[in-house]
Design a protein around this motif. Structure first.
Motif: not given
Length: 494
Positions: A425-447
């Motif tokens: 949470r202290l490193v915006r680029a790092g948090y955004a990277r992981v959160a974006g990966q979660i978003a992609f995985a959730e989208a690919a899973a149909g959620r």
């Protein structure tokens, strides 16, 4: 006597500590004096260091460690400057720091790293930041009326403190404009005797690829002995692979830890009898000089615990070299970027750094997804990771990769990572990277709903993060496999 006065005084205590920096911090002293004057029933104790003493609040230049610890435990509120060490100590004693950062424009410090550091911590909810006297007074009023809001929960007090770990980010915050600090590798040197190395090769249902991997290990130009441990996970072991004697023996064992990649790696690490351990996945192949160059670095640098190298990504008919030109990687660097070049098949590690240091590969990560990255984070906390900027491993990306299509496992593991490492949470680029990966995985899973929520969180942290837009595209019907194929053809992934 100070210890007894702190414990015996029945009045609520506000402790203020400005640290030991030689720059004056008169602004904070004035704010505190004004507050003490308006609250005569409150005890205000100021450790003022090189700054002038308060005229109304109690003042002492320096408090011995045991007295300072006692005061922090006793205090209803603790006000600090923006130094990482002081903030760490306050949190370690179970108090939520109220921080006023030193401002270099007012002659309170040499640069603005406290301003930026405090802003990041405040955004992450790890402190309460105050930039004006009115804000400080209002925060102190709240602490006196609602003291429980400024006491850290039991879980936070018992686990390794988040801010102590986040303190390593101060170099990133201070030197962001100058770029990362790097240092050259030691030059290749002749060694009369090279140490034995154990190579841990987890495997499952890939006999042809495994044999190719073992052949590449056997033909290393490394002058020392290489012991290969083939660890079968969820699969019947093939004992015909075992070879005794010589300087390239192969042993076949079965995973005795939790099922999955992490347990298989740990089975091999704990069975190893050598000081150095290397990883290689069963579908990757080492180039001939890979091991020798990495061990030379470890021999020249006793403080180094892990050495990586570059990779050549093979996907379908294309190959792409991924070489990290950096030779030194820190914990903060890894929070900011996964640095895919640091592939597990490139790891050469001092076994003691894991077994008696940061711990073995985490078997708590759901599905073992990202266990290599999490291990890098823990090792980087102890010492900088070193990297040989040369291709040493050919990494095969193919449809039979273990995590292909396991989107819910990937999402769950990444959310676990964000929970376990709040420093993201202290490193915006790092948090955004992981959160974006979660978003992609959730989208690919149909959620779709979860994907949209995580994509929004990604964009709030970093509006330019491309993974958010890829996730939105998949949520709107674009095939995730088509996206991955386009990325893989360029030697990249999500």
């Amino acid at each position: 006597m100070t210890e007894l006065r702190i414990q015996a005084d029945p009045r609520p205590l506000i402790l203020v500590t400005v640290g030991t920096d030689h720059h004056p911090f008169d602004r904070l002293i004035d704010w505190i004096d004004a507050y003490a004057e308006q609250h005569p029933g409150i005890r205000v104790l100021v450790q003022h260091g090189a700054t002038r003493a308060p005229s109304i609040a109690e003042g002492i230049a320096f408090l011995e460690r045991e007295w300072l610890d006692s005061a922090m435990r006793r205090a209803t509120a603790v006000v600090t400057h923006g130094g990482p060490a002081t903030i760490t100590e306050v949190r370690r004693h179970g108090r939520l720091p109220i921080s006023v950062a030193r401002d270099p424009e007012l002659g309170e410090h040499v640069d603005d790293h406290q301003l930026r550091f405090v802003a990041r911590l405040d955004e992450a909810g790890m402190i309460r930041s105050c930039a004006s006297s009115q804000q400080l007074w209002a925060t102190l009023d709240k602490a006196l009326k609602q003291p429980d809001d400024f006491v850290l929960g039991e879980t936070e007090g018992e686990r390794p403190d988040v801010v102590r770990r986040a303190g390593s980010l101060i170099d990133l915050l201070v030197t962001a404009e100058r770029g990362p600090v790097d240092r050259p590798l030691p030059p290749p040197a002749e060694h009369t005797e090279m140490p034995d190395v154990t190579v841990v090769v987890p495997t499952r249902d890939r006999p042809e690829l495994l044999r190719r991997t073992l052949r590449a290990i056997a033909v290393q130009d490394y002058p020392g002995r290489i012991v290969t441990l083939v660890v079968y996970d969820h699969d019947e072991p093939d004992h015909s692979l075992a070879e005794d004697g010589g300087d390239r023996p192969v042993r076949v064992v079965t995973n005795t830890h939790s099922p999955g990649l992490a347990g298989a790696r740990n089975t091999g690490v704990l069975a190893a009898e050598t000081d150095l351990v290397a990883f290689c996945d069963d579908d990757d192949t080492w180039l001939p000089s890979k091991l020798r160059r990495q061990v030379e670095v470890l021999l020249a640098e006793p403080e180094t615990e892990i050495v990586c190298c570059g990779i050549r990504v093979a996907y379908e008919a294309t190959e792409a070299d991924r070489i990290l030109e950096r030779t030194t990687i820190t914990f903060a660097d890894l929070l900011r970027s996964r640095l895919t070049e640091l592939h597990p098949s490139t790891f050469v590690i001092r076994r003691d750094a894991m077994v008696h240091g940061c711990g073995t590969v985490s078997e708590e990560i759901p599905g073992s997804y990202g266990e290599d990255y999490e291990l890098l984070l823990r090792l980087a906390r102890r010492a900088a990771i070193r990297n040989v900027p040369e291709v040493g491993v050919r990494v095969l990306w193919h449809p039979r990769s273990h995590f292909t299509g396991r989107w819910q496992t990937i999402s769950t593991a990444l959310r676990w990572l964000l929970t376990e490492y709040p420093e993201f949470r202290l490193v915006r680029a790092g948090y955004a990277r992981v959160a974006g990966q979660i978003a992609f995985a959730e989208a690919a899973a149909g959620r779709r709903r979860a994907a949209l929520a995580w994509a929004a969180a990604t964009l709030r942290a970093r509006p330019r993060e491309p993974r958010a837009y890829l996730a939105l595209a998949v949520a709107c019907g674009v095939s995730p496999n088509a996206v991955l194929r386009a990325l893989h053809l360029r030697g990249k992934g999500v």
